[in-house]
Design a protein around this motif. Structure first.
Motif, PDB file in Angstrom:
ATOM      1  N   HIS A   1       0.844  -1.195   0.000  1.00 57.16           N
ATOM      2  CA  HIS A   1       0.000   0.000   0.000  1.00 57.16           C
ATOM      3  C   HIS A   1       0.878   1.244   0.000  1.00 57.16           C
ATOM      4  O   HIS A   1       1.872   1.309   0.745  1.00 57.16           O
ATOM      5  CB  HIS A   1      -0.921   0.002   1.223  1.00 57.16           C
ATOM      6  CG  HIS A   1      -1.994   1.041   1.157  1.00 57.16           C
ATOM      7  ND1 HIS A   1      -1.803   2.330   1.610  1.00 57.16           N
ATOM      8  CD2 HIS A   1      -3.258   0.986   0.667  1.00 57.16           C
ATOM      9  CE1 HIS A   1      -2.915   3.025   1.413  1.00 57.16           C
ATOM     10  NE2 HIS A   1      -3.804   2.239   0.837  1.00 57.16           N
ATOM     11  N   PRO A   2       0.549   2.270  -0.799  1.00 60.60           N
ATOM     12  CA  PRO A   2       1.430   3.442  -0.905  1.00 60.60           C
ATOM     13  C   PRO A   2       1.581   4.241   0.377  1.00 60.60           C
ATOM     14  O   PRO A   2       2.581   4.950   0.546  1.00 60.60           O
ATOM     15  CB  PRO A   2       0.756   4.287  -1.995  1.00 60.60           C
ATOM     16  CG  PRO A   2      -0.651   3.790  -2.065  1.00 60.60           C
ATOM     17  CD  PRO A   2      -0.597   2.344  -1.711  1.00 60.60           C
ATOM     18  N   GLU A   3       0.626   4.145   1.302  1.00 54.89           N
ATOM     19  CA  GLU A   3       0.707   4.919   2.538  1.00 54.89           C
ATOM     20  C   GLU A   3       1.015   4.070   3.762  1.00 54.89           C
ATOM     21  O   GLU A   3       1.674   4.526   4.695  1.00 54.89           O
ATOM     22  CB  GLU A   3      -0.601   5.683   2.767  1.00 54.89           C
ATOM     23  CG  GLU A   3      -0.908   6.720   1.690  1.00 54.89           C
ATOM     24  CD  GLU A   3      -2.232   7.409   1.931  1.00 54.89           C
ATOM     25  OE1 GLU A   3      -2.395   8.034   2.994  1.00 54.89           O
ATOM     26  OE2 GLU A   3      -3.114   7.317   1.063  1.00 54.89           O
ATOM     27  N   ILE A   4       0.559   2.837   3.774  1.00 57.29           N
ATOM     28  CA  ILE A   4       0.690   1.993   4.965  1.00 57.29           C
ATOM     29  C   ILE A   4       1.855   1.030   4.856  1.00 57.29           C
ATOM     30  O   ILE A   4       2.408   0.584   5.855  1.00 57.29           O
ATOM     31  CB  ILE A   4      -0.637   1.244   5.220  1.00 57.29           C
ATOM     32  CG1 ILE A   4      -1.753   2.258   5.493  1.00 57.29           C
ATOM     33  CG2 ILE A   4      -0.512   0.275   6.390  1.00 57.29           C
ATOM     34  CD1 ILE A   4      -3.117   1.639   5.636  1.00 57.29           C
ATOM     35  N   GLY A   5       2.278   0.719   3.657  1.00 56.70           N
ATOM     36  CA  GLY A   5       3.362  -0.236   3.473  1.00 56.70           C
ATOM     37  C   GLY A   5       2.828  -1.613   3.124  1.00 56.70           C
ATOM     38  O   GLY A   5       1.711  -1.764   2.636  1.00 56.70           O
ATOM     39  N   GLU A   6       3.631  -2.641   3.360  1.00 55.85           N
ATOM     40  CA  GLU A   6       3.252  -4.005   3.009  1.00 55.85           C
ATOM     41  C   GLU A   6       2.250  -4.567   4.011  1.00 55.85           C
ATOM     42  O   GLU A   6       2.492  -4.569   5.219  1.00 55.85           O
ATOM     43  CB  GLU A   6       4.485  -4.907   2.938  1.00 55.85           C
ATOM     44  CG  GLU A   6       5.402  -4.568   1.774  1.00 55.85           C
ATOM     45  CD  GLU A   6       6.483  -5.602   1.567  1.00 55.85           C
ATOM     46  OE1 GLU A   6       6.606  -6.511   2.421  1.00 55.85           O
ATOM     47  OE2 GLU A   6       7.212  -5.524   0.553  1.00 55.85           O
ATOM     48  N   ILE A   7       1.120  -5.056   3.500  1.00 55.79           N
ATOM     49  CA  ILE A   7       0.064  -5.656   4.320  1.00 55.79           C
ATOM     50  C   ILE A   7      -0.128  -7.093   3.845  1.00 55.79           C
ATOM     51  O   ILE A   7      -0.496  -7.325   2.691  1.00 55.79           O
ATOM     52  CB  ILE A   7      -1.264  -4.885   4.188  1.00 55.79           C
ATOM     53  CG1 ILE A   7      -1.060  -3.386   4.424  1.00 55.79           C
ATOM     54  CG2 ILE A   7      -2.309  -5.449   5.152  1.00 55.79           C
ATOM     55  CD1 ILE A   7      -2.309  -2.560   4.144  1.00 55.79           C
ATOM     56  N   THR A   8       0.121  -8.035   4.731  1.00 58.31           N
ATOM     57  CA  THR A   8      -0.047  -9.439   4.367  1.00 58.31           C
ATOM     58  C   THR A   8      -1.410  -9.927   4.847  1.00 58.31           C
ATOM     59  O   THR A   8      -1.691  -9.964   6.044  1.00 58.31           O
ATOM     60  CB  THR A   8       1.063 -10.306   4.979  1.00 58.31           C
ATOM     61  OG1 THR A   8       2.332  -9.849   4.486  1.00 58.31           O
ATOM     62  CG2 THR A   8       0.885 -11.772   4.594  1.00 58.31           C
TER      63      THR A   8
ATOM     64  N   ALA B   1      -1.060  -7.227  10.714  1.00 60.58           N
ATOM     65  CA  ALA B   1      -1.889  -6.973   9.538  1.00 60.58           C
ATOM     66  C   ALA B   1      -3.288  -6.503   9.919  1.00 60.58           C
ATOM     67  O   ALA B   1      -3.877  -5.654   9.242  1.00 60.58           O
ATOM     68  CB  ALA B   1      -1.984  -8.234   8.675  1.00 60.58           C
ATOM     69  N   ALA B   2      -3.840  -7.041  11.029  1.00 62.75           N
ATOM     70  CA  ALA B   2      -5.157  -6.597  11.483  1.00 62.75           C
ATOM     71  C   ALA B   2      -5.125  -5.120  11.862  1.00 62.75           C
ATOM     72  O   ALA B   2      -6.048  -4.358  11.560  1.00 62.75           O
ATOM     73  CB  ALA B   2      -5.619  -7.441  12.667  1.00 62.75           C
ATOM     74  N   GLY B   3      -4.041  -4.711  12.525  1.00 64.44           N
ATOM     75  CA  GLY B   3      -3.896  -3.301  12.856  1.00 64.44           C
ATOM     76  C   GLY B   3      -3.756  -2.444  11.616  1.00 64.44           C
ATOM     77  O   GLY B   3      -4.274  -1.315  11.553  1.00 64.44           O
ATOM     78  N   GLN B   4      -3.059  -2.958  10.604  1.00 64.11           N
ATOM     79  CA  GLN B   4      -2.904  -2.219   9.356  1.00 64.11           C
ATOM     80  C   GLN B   4      -4.242  -2.069   8.633  1.00 64.11           C
ATOM     81  O   GLN B   4      -4.528  -1.027   8.040  1.00 64.11           O
ATOM     82  CB  GLN B   4      -1.888  -2.915   8.459  1.00 64.11           C
ATOM     83  CG  GLN B   4      -0.448  -2.811   8.949  1.00 64.11           C
ATOM     84  CD  GLN B   4       0.488  -3.634   8.083  1.00 64.11           C
ATOM     85  OE1 GLN B   4       0.270  -4.824   7.852  1.00 64.11           O
ATOM     86  NE2 GLN B   4       1.540  -2.989   7.601  1.00 64.11           N
ATOM     87  N   LEU B   5      -5.071  -3.125   8.678  1.00 62.93           N
ATOM     88  CA  LEU B   5      -6.389  -3.026   8.048  1.00 62.93           C
ATOM     89  C   LEU B   5      -7.256  -1.999   8.772  1.00 62.93           C
ATOM     90  O   LEU B   5      -8.034  -1.272   8.133  1.00 62.93           O
ATOM     91  CB  LEU B   5      -7.082  -4.389   8.034  1.00 62.93           C
ATOM     92  CG  LEU B   5      -6.531  -5.426   7.058  1.00 62.93           C
ATOM     93  CD1 LEU B   5      -7.317  -6.730   7.163  1.00 62.93           C
ATOM     94  CD2 LEU B   5      -6.570  -4.903   5.618  1.00 62.93           C
ATOM     95  N   ALA B   6      -7.124  -1.929  10.097  1.00 61.81           N
ATOM     96  CA  ALA B   6      -7.866  -0.913  10.847  1.00 61.81           C
ATOM     97  C   ALA B   6      -7.425   0.489  10.425  1.00 61.81           C
ATOM     98  O   ALA B   6      -8.249   1.402  10.264  1.00 61.81           O
ATOM     99  CB  ALA B   6      -7.667  -1.117  12.345  1.00 61.81           C
ATOM    100  N   LEU B   7      -6.122   0.664  10.237  1.00 61.25           N
ATOM    101  CA  LEU B   7      -5.605   1.948   9.770  1.00 61.25           C
ATOM    102  C   LEU B   7      -6.065   2.225   8.343  1.00 61.25           C
ATOM    103  O   LEU B   7      -6.396   3.363   7.990  1.00 61.25           O
ATOM    104  CB  LEU B   7      -4.083   1.949   9.848  1.00 61.25           C
ATOM    105  CG  LEU B   7      -3.357   3.211   9.366  1.00 61.25           C
ATOM    106  CD1 LEU B   7      -3.830   4.433  10.146  1.00 61.25           C
ATOM    107  CD2 LEU B   7      -1.847   3.044   9.478  1.00 61.25           C
TER     108      LEU B   7
END
Length: 282
Positions: free
Chosen positions: A232-239, A265-271
């Motif tokens: 993702h361009p803002e969050i980085g790599e999300i697996t 990854a769950a935290g990244q999806l929340a973001l």
């Protein structure tokens, strides 16, 4: 032959009978009339507000089948109403034969709207993105109306959201899924047309397609349940894990991208949900 006056009235009636919650929108305030606003329908259908307003005012252009399909999804039309919309616009409705219909039922669209915290899509088994929720747009981009397999093999930029190390496995999985679709529906011209287009336009696809069926993943397991790392361009790599949640209608799949509770990854999806909401608002 189109009936622009009846088309305008039909669109208005369909818009007025929908409430915001039915399409995943907040009720908001100061709603002086029933149903959705014109700008909300336009946004859901991916068209300009002015274009949609002219259709409702009986002064619009002649909408294409693709735009009509987008309006049918935005207005949550059942199949019979979708067909009526096409007839009013002077087009023959898409066929309902096995695997040949790209219409997504309102019930499935409602499920997508209710999946607030995970990316979810409805895809045809030949790779066409038929519908997606806001989280899928935030993670993967606005892909409704596009074929992800064709883009993967013919548009190098489509691979930028994924790791280069995963490219070979994803290519083979796409070929396996498409092979299984063609075997399952040999008389359907849709999957055959996708294969022909890719064989002509991608040397990589042609080589994989012509390879031994077992080596190419000919059993058709494809990308079901496989891990996937999105850049993702803002969050980085999300697996995330790509799961086929349920098969709906002929040749359609609901696909969700999930992460274990409490994981990074769950935290990244929340973001991502916050980032996506901000982008949509902007």
């Amino acid at each position: 032959m189109s009936d622009r006056e009846e088309l305008a009235g039909f669109l208005l009636r369909c818009r007025e009978r929908l409430c915001p919650a039915e399409v995943g929108l907040p009720d908001g305030v100061r709603r002086r009339t029933a149903g959705l606003r014109r700008e909300e329908v336009a946004r859901l259908a991916g068209m300009s507000v002015d274009y949609y307003a002219r259709l409702e005012q009986n002064r619009g252009p002649h909408p294409s089948p693709r735009l009509l399909a987008a309006l049918a999804r935005a207005l949550r039309l059942e199949q019979d109403d979708r067909d009526h919309l096409f007839h009013l616009a002077g087009h023959v409705p898409p066929g309902r034969s096995s695997g040949g219909d790209e219409h997504v039922s309102p019930a499935i669209l409602l499920i997508l709207d209710r999946l607030h915290d995970v990316p979810a899509q409805v895809m045809s088994d030949s790779g066409d993105v038929l519908a997606q929720n806001a989280m899928a747009v935030a993670l993967l981009g606005p892909n409704v109306g596009r074929n992800v397999v064709v883009r993967w093999f013919t548009e190098p930029a489509s691979r930028l959201r994924f790791r280069a190390a995963d490219a070979d496995g994803m290519s083979r999985a796409y070929v396996a899924d498409l092979r299984a679709t063609l075997v399952g529906r040999p008389d359907d011209p849709g999957p055959a047309a996708v294969v022909a287009r890719l064989r002509a336009g991608s040397a990589e696809f042609a080589a994989l397609w012509d390879a031994d069926a077992e080596a190419a993943g000919g059993e058709g397991t494809g990308r079901r349940g496989m891990g996937e790392t999105v850049r993702h361009p803002e969050i980085g790599e999300i697996t995330v894990r790509r799961q086929v949640l349920v098969a709906v209608e002929a040749g359609q799949r609901v696909i969700v991208h999930t992460a274990p509770a409490g994981s990074r990854a769950a935290g990244q999806l929340a973001l991502l949900r916050v980032v996506g909401a901000q982008t949509m608002s902007a």
